[in-house]
Design a protein around this motif. Structure first.
Motif, PDB file in Angstrom:
ATOM      1  N   MET A 521       0.823  -1.079   0.032  1.00 21.38           N
ATOM      2  CA  MET A 521       0.308  -0.087   0.253  1.00 21.38           C
ATOM      3  C   MET A 521       0.882   1.360  -0.415  1.00 21.38           C
ATOM      4  O   MET A 521       0.717   2.478  -0.013  1.00 21.38           O
ATOM      5  N   GLY A 522       2.507   0.912   0.406  1.00 17.41           N
ATOM      6  CA  GLY A 522       3.024   1.761   0.687  1.00 17.41           C
ATOM      7  C   GLY A 522       3.130   3.109   1.668  1.00 17.41           C
ATOM      8  O   GLY A 522       3.969   3.575   2.397  1.00 17.41           O
ATOM      9  N   TYR A 523       3.216   2.046   2.811  1.00 18.60           N
ATOM     10  CA  TYR A 523       3.408   2.839   4.290  1.00 18.60           C
ATOM     11  C   TYR A 523       4.883   2.238   4.081  1.00 18.60           C
ATOM     12  O   TYR A 523       5.001   1.296   4.129  1.00 18.60           O
ATOM     13  N   THR A 524       5.288   2.840   4.739  1.00 20.79           N
ATOM     14  CA  THR A 524       7.226   3.001   5.046  1.00 20.79           C
ATOM     15  C   THR A 524       6.940   3.358   6.943  1.00 20.79           C
ATOM     16  O   THR A 524       8.381   3.585   7.297  1.00 20.79           O
ATOM     17  N   ASP A 525       5.246   3.049   7.446  1.00 25.74           N
ATOM     18  CA  ASP A 525       6.351   2.642   8.964  1.00 25.74           C
ATOM     19  C   ASP A 525       6.904   1.931   9.547  1.00 25.74           C
ATOM     20  O   ASP A 525       6.829   0.936   9.150  1.00 25.74           O
ATOM     21  N   PRO A 526       8.042   2.477  10.553  1.00 24.45           N
ATOM     22  CA  PRO A 526       9.178   1.586  11.120  1.00 24.45           C
ATOM     23  C   PRO A 526       7.914   0.345  12.180  1.00 24.45           C
ATOM     24  O   PRO A 526       8.634  -1.064  11.987  1.00 24.45           O
ATOM     25  N   GLU A 527       7.010   0.682  12.362  1.00 26.64           N
ATOM     26  CA  GLU A 527       5.927  -1.197  12.743  1.00 26.64           C
ATOM     27  C   GLU A 527       6.509  -1.651  12.058  1.00 26.64           C
ATOM     28  O   GLU A 527       5.499  -3.448  12.086  1.00 26.64           O
ATOM     29  N   PHE A 528       5.615  -1.866  10.444  1.00 23.88           N
ATOM     30  CA  PHE A 528       5.679  -2.610   9.741  1.00 23.88           C
ATOM     31  C   PHE A 528       7.063  -3.385   9.670  1.00 23.88           C
ATOM     32  O   PHE A 528       7.052  -4.244   8.444  1.00 23.88           O
ATOM     33  N   ASP A 529       8.225  -2.601   9.884  1.00 24.01           N
ATOM     34  CA  ASP A 529       9.289  -4.154  10.098  1.00 24.01           C
ATOM     35  C   ASP A 529       9.878  -4.181  11.661  1.00 24.01           C
ATOM     36  O   ASP A 529      10.735  -5.496  11.513  1.00 24.01           O
ATOM     37  N   GLU A 530       9.100  -4.611  12.476  1.00 22.11           N
ATOM     38  CA  GLU A 530       9.137  -4.878  13.549  1.00 22.11           C
ATOM     39  C   GLU A 530       9.076  -6.244  13.080  1.00 22.11           C
ATOM     40  O   GLU A 530       8.020  -7.375  12.555  1.00 22.11           O
ATOM     41  N   THR A 531       9.288  -7.606  14.047  1.00 24.41           N
ATOM     42  CA  THR A 531       9.680  -9.139  13.685  1.00 24.41           C
ATOM     43  C   THR A 531       8.567  -9.454  14.794  1.00 24.41           C
ATOM     44  O   THR A 531       8.284  -8.757  15.586  1.00 24.41           O
ATOM     45  N   ASN A 532       7.555 -10.899  14.857  1.00 23.90           N
ATOM     46  CA  ASN A 532       6.742 -11.377  15.639  1.00 23.90           C
ATOM     47  C   ASN A 532       8.211 -11.132  17.681  1.00 23.90           C
ATOM     48  O   ASN A 532       6.873 -11.508  18.096  1.00 23.90           O
ATOM     49  N   ASP A 533       9.603 -11.710  17.519  1.00 20.18           N
ATOM     50  CA  ASP A 533       9.863 -10.934  18.774  1.00 20.18           C
ATOM     51  C   ASP A 533      10.073  -9.497  19.015  1.00 20.18           C
ATOM     52  O   ASP A 533       9.726  -9.716  20.932  1.00 20.18           O
ATOM     53  N   ASP A 534      10.542  -8.640  18.091  1.00 20.15           N
ATOM     54  CA  ASP A 534       9.369  -7.382  18.878  1.00 20.15           C
ATOM     55  C   ASP A 534       8.342  -7.118  19.568  1.00 20.15           C
ATOM     56  O   ASP A 534       8.004  -6.622  20.315  1.00 20.15           O
ATOM     57  N   MET A 535       7.363  -7.824  18.561  1.00 18.24           N
ATOM     58  CA  MET A 535       5.963  -7.482  19.757  1.00 18.24           C
ATOM     59  C   MET A 535       5.580  -8.337  20.546  1.00 18.24           C
ATOM     60  O   MET A 535       4.818  -7.877  21.776  1.00 18.24           O
ATOM     61  N   ILE A 536       6.378  -9.911  20.734  1.00 17.83           N
ATOM     62  CA  ILE A 536       6.487 -11.035  21.555  1.00 17.83           C
ATOM     63  C   ILE A 536       6.782  -9.747  23.105  1.00 17.83           C
ATOM     64  O   ILE A 536       6.994  -8.950  24.200  1.00 17.83           O
ATOM     65  N   ARG A 537       8.240  -8.688  23.017  1.00 18.57           N
ATOM     66  CA  ARG A 537       9.100  -7.993  24.035  1.00 18.57           C
ATOM     67  C   ARG A 537       8.252  -7.245  24.555  1.00 18.57           C
ATOM     68  O   ARG A 537       7.934  -6.285  25.603  1.00 18.57           O
ATOM     69  N   GLN A 538       7.210  -6.305  23.246  1.00 18.04           N
ATOM     70  CA  GLN A 538       6.521  -5.434  23.591  1.00 18.04           C
ATOM     71  C   GLN A 538       5.709  -6.104  24.453  1.00 18.04           C
ATOM     72  O   GLN A 538       5.095  -4.913  25.388  1.00 18.04           O
ATOM     73  N   PHE A 539       4.758  -6.855  24.307  1.00 23.43           N
ATOM     74  CA  PHE A 539       3.975  -7.367  24.676  1.00 23.43           C
ATOM     75  C   PHE A 539       4.126  -7.106  26.768  1.00 23.43           C
ATOM     76  O   PHE A 539       3.654  -7.161  27.611  1.00 23.43           O
ATOM     77  N   MET A 540       5.619  -7.971  26.468  1.00 26.27           N
ATOM     78  CA  MET A 540       6.013  -8.865  27.879  1.00 26.27           C
ATOM     79  C   MET A 540       6.628  -6.915  28.480  1.00 26.27           C
ATOM     80  O   MET A 540       6.946  -7.267  29.598  1.00 26.27           O
ATOM     81  N   SER A 541       6.760  -5.753  27.614  1.00 26.59           N
ATOM     82  CA  SER A 541       7.120  -4.935  28.693  1.00 26.59           C
ATOM     83  C   SER A 541       5.622  -3.769  29.242  1.00 26.59           C
ATOM     84  O   SER A 541       5.810  -2.850  29.698  1.00 26.59           O
ATOM     85  N   SER A 542       4.686  -5.001  30.251  1.00 24.09           N
ATOM     86  CA  SER A 542       3.859  -4.155  30.777  1.00 24.09           C
ATOM     87  C   SER A 542       4.624  -3.843  32.292  1.00 24.09           C
ATOM     88  O   SER A 542       4.907  -4.702  32.464  1.00 24.09           O
ATOM     89  N   ASP A 543       3.986  -3.943  32.723  1.00 24.33           N
ATOM     90  CA  ASP A 543       4.201  -3.006  33.948  1.00 24.33           C
ATOM     91  C   ASP A 543       2.380  -3.439  34.862  1.00 24.33           C
ATOM     92  O   ASP A 543       2.904  -3.232  36.290  1.00 24.33           O
ATOM     93  N   SER A 544       2.291  -4.440  34.240  1.00 25.85           N
ATOM     94  CA  SER A 544       0.697  -5.051  34.982  1.00 25.85           C
ATOM     95  C   SER A 544       1.149  -6.146  36.842  1.00 25.85           C
ATOM     96  O   SER A 544       2.155  -6.466  35.882  1.00 25.85           O
ATOM     97  N   PRO A 545       0.553  -5.908  37.676  1.00 27.46           N
ATOM     98  CA  PRO A 545       1.163  -6.244  39.038  1.00 27.46           C
ATOM     99  C   PRO A 545       1.220  -7.356  38.644  1.00 27.46           C
ATOM    100  O   PRO A 545       2.088  -8.432  39.507  1.00 27.46           O
ATOM    101  N   HIS A 546       0.211  -8.020  37.582  1.00 30.55           N
ATOM    102  CA  HIS A 546       0.003 -10.122  37.275  1.00 30.55           C
ATOM    103  C   HIS A 546       1.624 -10.334  36.931  1.00 30.55           C
ATOM    104  O   HIS A 546       2.095 -11.474  37.106  1.00 30.55           O
ATOM    105  N   LEU A 547       2.185  -9.676  36.062  1.00 30.82           N
ATOM    106  CA  LEU A 547       3.559  -9.651  35.606  1.00 30.82           C
ATOM    107  C   LEU A 547       4.692  -8.792  36.638  1.00 30.82           C
ATOM    108  O   LEU A 547       5.512 -10.240  36.724  1.00 30.82           O
ATOM    109  N   VAL A 548       4.630  -8.113  37.273  1.00 31.04           N
ATOM    110  CA  VAL A 548       6.045  -7.349  37.978  1.00 31.04           C
ATOM    111  C   VAL A 548       5.603  -7.958  39.234  1.00 31.04           C
ATOM    112  O   VAL A 548       7.345  -8.245  39.773  1.00 31.04           O
ATOM    113  N   ASN A 549       4.357  -7.895  39.936  1.00 31.87           N
ATOM    114  CA  ASN A 549       4.930  -8.735  41.032  1.00 31.87           C
ATOM    115  C   ASN A 549       4.655 -10.598  41.293  1.00 31.87           C
ATOM    116  O   ASN A 549       5.453 -10.665  42.475  1.00 31.87           O
ATOM    117  N   ALA A 550       5.591 -11.172  39.685  1.00 30.19           N
ATOM    118  CA  ALA A 550       5.596 -12.960  39.260  1.00 30.19           C
ATOM    119  C   ALA A 550       7.130 -12.276  39.412  1.00 30.19           C
ATOM    120  O   ALA A 550       7.352 -13.624  39.216  1.00 30.19           O
TER     121      ALA A 550
END
Length: 735
Positions: A521-550
């Motif tokens: 479509m012609g989009y050049t946003d860097p978000e479309f160059d990220e990998t699965n691993d990048d997105m898993i790291r983004q998912f895990m960057s949460s400050d949710s107490p369910h993650l932090v407290n464990a």
């Protein structure tokens, strides 16, 4: 094989275990004795890869795949995870056949005849991207971006596969919003109106309960691994009550089965609460300390007749009194509220009533009690907004379509959404879903999908009813051909999904497809160059107490493969509820705002039906089948041998219509007709028929090209915009 005492006993044990599962596990994958079948045993030798099941199931099994020379050869449960154990369900055991099914789509194709003619020609991915991007650009220019709509649901439940991959693309082009409120939402709003949260206690703590209530839930179909926890509790004396219009496998073994009329649960619970309060069986101390407006409940119940409520719910007095006895004698009662009951016009109100009854009994805040519904501690702990790249969207005024109302949104003359006119849809791209099997009022859906002015793109890994009416078909990789991360909603486990094999043929993972389409479509946003691993790291960057407290972070979850997230234990022991008052609210401002009774709303399903449906004699319920997951697994021959095209009718109703076992019957209403095979059984009560949800037209052995959802209502439930499949009336006759 030389037979000795040891091998004889092992063989008997394996055969007995298989027999006890009543055919739930294919024997060929359950061989345990080395030497029984050397070819099978050889398939278990190789590299081990961990991957979680991404079906829409509360268990979310952690799987271990054996891989030889790039090919998956064997699958088993990860024994080190207590929840899963060594064996996934019957569906999970077929994942090798599922992945290497002969009907895999391996190349892009475009139609060369009329829609539905089944005529295709192979094209390249470059051609496909060019055609889709070109058509999308012209539609946006002529009709606006709101004319493009995604369609998907739970075919892939990963953080990337379900959300991140596609939503980055659709956010960027400012496509129409799809509200995926098929399941859970009416119940969630009902539960939150009372408790302020839809989360609940750790289901594994039910081993400490002395009463387990299964309400609108079929554990054998979508939570089978939970049964072992129930059995542990039963071994220690726990009683089991099942509240369900259908006699489920657990209901057949329960101490009590309340087989009420579908959608009348509020009336039954009102009768129970009235009896408890009138006979001083309620927990006064708990109510005084933890609830608000109990007097409003007492006042309403004074206007209620127990006999009338039991008559409406069709529950006999003996069963009613046994329920009261078991419930009031319990010290630790765990209530499992299921998704079946909320797919009703009364669904949200039913969920609320269950919460209030449990408050009257004082059953919150201790290990072994509480109410479990849509536990999002593990699935909701990650940063989904980052994964979805919601910041890419610049236009939030493009309108919404409820997934249940697909037929209405696609109407070429009078498109509507939420009972209001909406802009016409000119392009639909579906993935992770099969609208011709999933959507209600399928006849209308297919009629509208065949519009020549509607550009339809299907992205899936096998042919099905929706693919038949596409303009372009694209080969999707299965979940096992990419990586992801997932949390359970039936347990508290966060789990990895490591890539098992490379994509087959020319198939592409969800993220590869949508990122490449964005670039086309012609989009050049860097978000479309990220990998699965990048997105898993983004998912895990949460400050949710369910993650932090464990102490859970990216490195730890990738190393350990599964970790139980943190939650307060006992759940709600501090008495701090998420409501405005901080207490359980017997009187709800939210319910009043939605024009329902603020305490208990005693409206009935029929109140919302149009006359031609209200007057039909049978309520049709269409829950999950143990050997299917929604419209999935039809590509596995072994699974297809389990009937999915039956309708169960009570013996009295069958006799009145001259229907016998295995008769071909016609089930019909004003939306259409379906031809099914009759099963005569008291699994259902009079006035109720049972069939299977989301079955495919193409495999109906009656040769009629019909399926259950040709009959189901697309009107929304009472709360949350949820579907109401089970609020469908039909008639039935011998074909």
């Amino acid at each position: 094989m030389k037979l000795n005492r040891r091998s004889f006993l092992q063989s008997v044990g394996a055969a007995g275990a298989t027999a006890s599962l009543s055919g739930l596990v294919p024997g060929v994958t359950n061989a345990k004795v080395r030497g029984e079948n050397r070819d099978i045993m050889a398939k278990r030798q190789g590299d081990i890869v961990y991957h979680s099941c991404l079906r829409n199931c509360a268990d979310r099994c952690l799987l271990k795949f054996t891989v030889q020379n790039g090919r998956a050869t064997y699958v088993e449960g990860a024994a080190e995870q207590r929840k899963t154990g060594t064996c996934p369900c019957v569906k999970g055991m077929t994942y090798i056949q599922y992945t290497y099914s002969p009907d895999r789509i391996l190349h892009p194709m475009e139609r060369v005849g009329p829609k539905g003619s089944g005529k295709w020609r192979r094209i390249s991915w470059d051609d496909a991207y060019g055609k889709i991007a070109g058509r999308f650009k012209s539609i946006i220019e002529e009709h606006g971006s709101q004319a493009i709509m995604p369609y998907s649901y739970s075919g892939n439940y990963g953080a990337i596969g379900m959300y991140g991959a596609a939503e980055r693309f659709f956010n960027k082009i400012n496509a129409r919003f799809l509200d995926r409120y098929v399941c859970a939402y009416s119940g969630s709003y009902g539960v939150m109106s009372a408790l302020g949260t839809s989360n609940g206690p750790d289901p594994e703590d039910s081993v400490y309960s002395d009463l387990y209530i299964s309400h609108g839930w079929n554990e054998a179909a979508t939570n089978v691994h939970y049964l072992k926890y129930i059995n542990v509790a039963r071994d220690k004396g726990c009683k089991v009550i099942v509240v369900n219009p259908i006699r489920t496998p657990l209901a057949s073994q329960a101490d009590l089965h309340i087989q009420l009329r579908p959608g009348t649960d509020v009336h039954f619970f009102a009768a129970v609460m009235k009896y408890m309060i009138d006979n001083d069986l309620h927990d006064k101390a708990y109510i005084d300390a933890n609830t608000k407006d109990f007097d409003a409940l007492v006042k309403q119940l004074k206007t209620v007749s127990i006999d009338e409520c039991l008559s409406i719910s069709n529950v006999g007095n003996d069963d009613f009194m046994e329920f009261v006895k078991l419930y009031t004698e319990a010290k630790l009662a765990h209530w499992r509220l299921g998704y079946g009951i909320v797919r009703n016009y009364t669904g949200g109100r039913i969920a609320r009533a269950a919460c209030l009854l449990h408050a009257v009994g004082g059953h919150y805040g201790k290990i072994g009690n509480g109410l479990s519904y849509d536990n999002m501690q593990a699935w909701g702990c990650g940063d989904h907004d980052k994964v979805r790249a919601k910041h890419l969207r610049t236009n939030h005024d493009v309108g919404h379509v409820n997934i249940t109302e697909l037929a209405k949104a696609l109407d070429p003359v009078n498109p509507t959404a939420y009972d209001a006119p909406c802009d016409p849809v000119k392009a639909m791209l579906f993935y992770n879903g099969n609208p011709a099997a999933m959507a209600p009022d399928v006849n209308k859906v297919l009629e509208h999908m065949k519009r020549e002015d509607l550009f339809v793109v299907g992205f899936d890994f096998n042919m099905h009813d929706s693919m038949d009416v596409c303009d372009i078909i694209l080969p999707a990789a299965t979940q096992f051909e990419t990586s992801d991360i997932i949390g359970s909603y039936g347990f508290f486990d966060l789990q990895v999904c490591d890539q098992v094999i490379e994509p087959l043929g020319e198939s592409k993972s969800n993220w590869t497809f949508f990122s490449e389409l964005a670039k086309a479509m012609g989009y050049t946003d860097p978000e479309f160059d990220e990998t699965n691993d990048d997105m898993i790291r983004q998912f895990m960057s949460s400050d949710s107490p369910h993650l932090v407290n464990a102490n859970i972070d990216y490195d730890r979850i990738m190393k350990e493969k599964f970790i139980k997230v943190w939650e307060q234990r006992p759940f709600l022991a501090d008495g701090k509820f998420g409501t405005e008052s901080g207490k359980i609210e017997f009187k709800s401002k939210y319910m009043e705002k939605k024009h329902f009774h603020p305490v208990l709303d005693l409206g009935q399903v029929e109140d919302w039906m149009i006359p031609e449906e209200r007057n039909l004699p049978f309520r049709m319920v269409s829950p999950a089948l143990i050997q299917r997951m929604n419209c999935e697994f039809y590509n596995v021959k072994y699974i297809r041998n389990f009937p999915a095209y039956t309708v169960t009718i009570n013996p009295n109703d069958a006799a009145a219509r001259g229907i016998k076992d295995n008769d071909k019957v016609r089930v019909f209403n004003h939306r259409g007709e379906v031809f099914l095979t009759a099963v005569v059984s008291d699994q259902v009560d009079t006035g109720v028929v049972l069939t299977v949800k989301n079955n495919l037209r193409r495999f109906n052995p009656n040769g009629s090209q019909t399926c259950t959802n040709m009959l189901t209502t697309d009107r929304l439930a009472d709360l949350g915009g949820c579907s109401a499949y089970h609020s469908t009336n039909v008639d039935i006759q011998k074909a």
